[in-house]
Design a protein around this motif. Structure first.
Motif, PDB file in Angstrom:
ATOM      1  N   THR A 136       0.852  -1.188   0.000  1.00 55.72           N
ATOM      2  CA  THR A 136       0.000   0.000   0.000  1.00 55.72           C
ATOM      3  C   THR A 136       0.888   1.238   0.000  1.00 55.72           C
ATOM      4  OG1 THR A 136      -1.645  -1.220   1.278  1.00 55.72           O
ATOM      5  CG2 THR A 136      -1.828   1.189   1.291  1.00 55.72           C
ATOM      6  N   TYR A 137       0.502   2.265  -0.748  1.00 55.17           N
ATOM      7  CA  TYR A 137       1.316   3.480  -0.837  1.00 55.17           C
ATOM      8  C   TYR A 137       0.453   4.721  -0.633  1.00 55.17           C
ATOM      9  CZ  TYR A 137      -0.693   3.917  -5.484  1.00 55.17           C
ATOM     10  OH  TYR A 137      -1.586   4.033  -6.532  1.00 55.17           O
ATOM     11  N   CYS A 138       1.120   5.799  -0.249  1.00 46.93           N
ATOM     12  CA  CYS A 138       0.486   7.109  -0.123  1.00 46.93           C
ATOM     13  C   CYS A 138       1.349   8.127  -0.843  1.00 46.93           C
ATOM     14  CB  CYS A 138       0.346   7.508   1.344  1.00 46.93           C
ATOM     15  SG  CYS A 138      -0.793   6.476   2.277  1.00 46.93           S
ATOM     16  N   LEU A 139       0.782   8.780  -1.842  1.00 47.85           N
ATOM     17  CA  LEU A 139       1.470   9.869  -2.529  1.00 47.85           C
ATOM     18  C   LEU A 139       1.237  11.145  -1.737  1.00 47.85           C
ATOM     19  CD1 LEU A 139       0.263   9.285  -6.209  1.00 47.85           C
ATOM     20  CD2 LEU A 139       2.294   8.320  -5.090  1.00 47.85           C
ATOM     21  N   ILE A 140       2.298  11.899  -1.483  1.00 40.87           N
ATOM     22  CA  ILE A 140       2.182  13.220  -0.873  1.00 40.87           C
ATOM     23  C   ILE A 140       2.283  14.200  -2.048  1.00 40.87           C
ATOM     24  CG2 ILE A 140       3.086  14.838   0.829  1.00 40.87           C
ATOM     25  CD1 ILE A 140       2.227  12.111   2.031  1.00 40.87           C
ATOM     26  N   ILE A 141       1.234  14.974  -2.254  1.00 39.61           N
ATOM     27  CA  ILE A 141       1.101  15.808  -3.448  1.00 39.61           C
ATOM     28  C   ILE A 141       0.988  17.269  -3.052  1.00 39.61           C
ATOM     29  CG2 ILE A 141      -0.378  16.288  -5.442  1.00 39.61           C
ATOM     30  CD1 ILE A 141      -1.417  13.304  -4.978  1.00 39.61           C
ATOM     31  N   ARG A 142       1.817  18.124  -3.692  1.00 41.27           N
ATOM     32  CA  ARG A 142       1.696  19.572  -3.480  1.00 41.27           C
ATOM     33  C   ARG A 142       0.853  20.133  -4.612  1.00 41.27           C
ATOM     34  NH1 ARG A 142       7.058  22.045  -3.138  1.00 41.27           N
ATOM     35  NH2 ARG A 142       7.096  21.678  -5.356  1.00 41.27           N
ATOM     36  N   CYS A 143      -0.173  20.889  -4.221  1.00 42.70           N
ATOM     37  CA  CYS A 143      -1.069  21.506  -5.198  1.00 42.70           C
ATOM     38  C   CYS A 143      -1.146  22.999  -4.902  1.00 42.70           C
ATOM     39  CB  CYS A 143      -2.454  20.858  -5.092  1.00 42.70           C
ATOM     40  SG  CYS A 143      -3.672  21.541  -6.232  1.00 42.70           S
ATOM     41  N   ASP A 168      -1.785  18.684 -12.882  1.00 41.85           N
ATOM     42  CA  ASP A 168      -1.700  20.060 -12.380  1.00 41.85           C
ATOM     43  C   ASP A 168      -1.058  20.154 -11.001  1.00 41.85           C
ATOM     44  OD1 ASP A 168      -2.955  21.288 -14.574  1.00 41.85           O
ATOM     45  OD2 ASP A 168      -4.941  20.844 -13.762  1.00 41.85           O
ATOM     46  N   ALA A 169      -0.489  19.058 -10.510  1.00 42.03           N
ATOM     47  CA  ALA A 169       0.089  19.034  -9.164  1.00 42.03           C
ATOM     48  C   ALA A 169       1.360  18.177  -9.195  1.00 42.03           C
ATOM     49  CB  ALA A 169      -0.925  18.488  -8.168  1.00 42.03           C
ATOM     50  N   GLU A 170       2.097  18.181  -8.087  1.00 43.90           N
ATOM     51  CA  GLU A 170       3.405  17.524  -8.055  1.00 43.90           C
ATOM     52  C   GLU A 170       3.523  16.567  -6.866  1.00 43.90           C
ATOM     53  OE1 GLU A 170       8.042  18.966  -7.471  1.00 43.90           O
ATOM     54  OE2 GLU A 170       6.410  20.364  -7.066  1.00 43.90           O
ATOM     55  N   VAL A 171       3.975  15.342  -7.143  1.00 44.25           N
ATOM     56  CA  VAL A 171       4.258  14.390  -6.071  1.00 44.25           C
ATOM     57  C   VAL A 171       5.582  14.805  -5.435  1.00 44.25           C
ATOM     58  CG1 VAL A 171       4.743  11.990  -5.456  1.00 44.25           C
ATOM     59  CG2 VAL A 171       3.040  12.504  -7.229  1.00 44.25           C
ATOM     60  N   VAL A 172       5.558  15.073  -4.139  1.00 45.73           N
ATOM     61  CA  VAL A 172       6.766  15.507  -3.427  1.00 45.73           C
ATOM     62  C   VAL A 172       7.280  14.437  -2.469  1.00 45.73           C
ATOM     63  CG1 VAL A 172       6.276  17.966  -3.674  1.00 45.73           C
ATOM     64  CG2 VAL A 172       5.423  16.724  -1.656  1.00 45.73           C
ATOM     65  N   GLY A 173       6.517  13.390  -2.287  1.00 44.78           N
ATOM     66  CA  GLY A 173       6.940  12.304  -1.408  1.00 44.78           C
ATOM     67  C   GLY A 173       6.038  11.102  -1.566  1.00 44.78           C
ATOM     68  N   VAL A 174       6.576   9.940  -1.213  1.00 44.67           N
ATOM     69  CA  VAL A 174       5.791   8.708  -1.233  1.00 44.67           C
ATOM     70  C   VAL A 174       6.152   7.917   0.012  1.00 44.67           C
ATOM     71  CG1 VAL A 174       5.253   6.560  -2.445  1.00 44.67           C
ATOM     72  CG2 VAL A 174       5.828   8.615  -3.768  1.00 44.67           C
ATOM     73  N   LEU A 175       5.143   7.506   0.739  1.00 48.71           N
ATOM     74  CA  LEU A 175       5.319   6.596   1.869  1.00 48.71           C
ATOM     75  C   LEU A 175       4.583   5.316   1.507  1.00 48.71           C
ATOM     76  CD1 LEU A 175       4.623   9.302   4.486  1.00 48.71           C
ATOM     77  CD2 LEU A 175       6.713   7.977   4.448  1.00 48.71           C
ATOM     78  N   TYR A 176       5.147   4.186   1.881  1.00 47.79           N
ATOM     79  CA  TYR A 176       4.527   2.917   1.524  1.00 47.79           C
ATOM     80  C   TYR A 176       4.798   1.871   2.593  1.00 47.79           C
ATOM     81  CZ  TYR A 176       9.171   1.277   0.195  1.00 47.79           C
ATOM     82  OH  TYR A 176      10.488   0.906   0.224  1.00 47.79           O
TER      83      TYR A 176
END
Length: 138
Positions: free
Chosen positions: A4-11, A65-73
């Motif tokens: 399982t993963y979580c994208l951390i996204i800056r918008c 329109d947004a950027e992935v700045v981190g991923v935790l899994y």
């Protein structure tokens, strides 16, 4: 690798057509998108990080329109996607996003800061007995 993963996204704030959900407004801040990769976790994460891709899932529209700045899994063998998402749910979760194949209210959750988002994800994994890890290839 599976899990399982979580994208951390800056918008910075956007309004975009999001597949079958129609046009949606995303206020500025940080979002956590919860997903899973039980075929190949690595392939799924790398796909999200690519700029060029066919729009297939709700998240593909936001990421244009947004950027992935981190991923935790987590490589926990249990299917934790919905359980993690439920722990992250709040009044600023984007209703209906990323959860057309389950009964969750949302798989996209809004936070004011990156730190707040990352800590919430780490806490959710730990509360479920899973070990959170950081993806290094961003």
């Amino acid at each position: 690798m599976k899990g399982t993963y979580c994208l951390i996204i800056r918008c910075r704030g956007t309004e975009t057509r999001t597949g079958g959900l129609g046009t949606m407004r995303f206020p500025p801040g940080y979002y956590v998108y919860v997903g899973s990769g039980f075929g190949s976790l690595e392939a799924r994460i790398r796909r999200h990080l690519r700029a060029e891709k066919r729009r297939r899932w709700h998240i593909d529209y936001l990421l244009s329109d947004a950027e992935v700045v981190g991923v935790l899994y987590s490589t926990d063998k249990r299917r934790l996607e919905c359980a993690v998402s439920e722990k992250l749910e709040g009044e600023d979760s984007i209703r209906g996003f990323g959860c057309s194949d389950c009964r969750c209210k949302s798989h996209l959750h809004h936070f004011k800061t990156r730190d707040e988002a990352e800590k919430a994800v780490e806490r959710a994994f730990r509360e479920l007995g899973a070990v959170p890890e950081k993806w290094d290839e961003i």
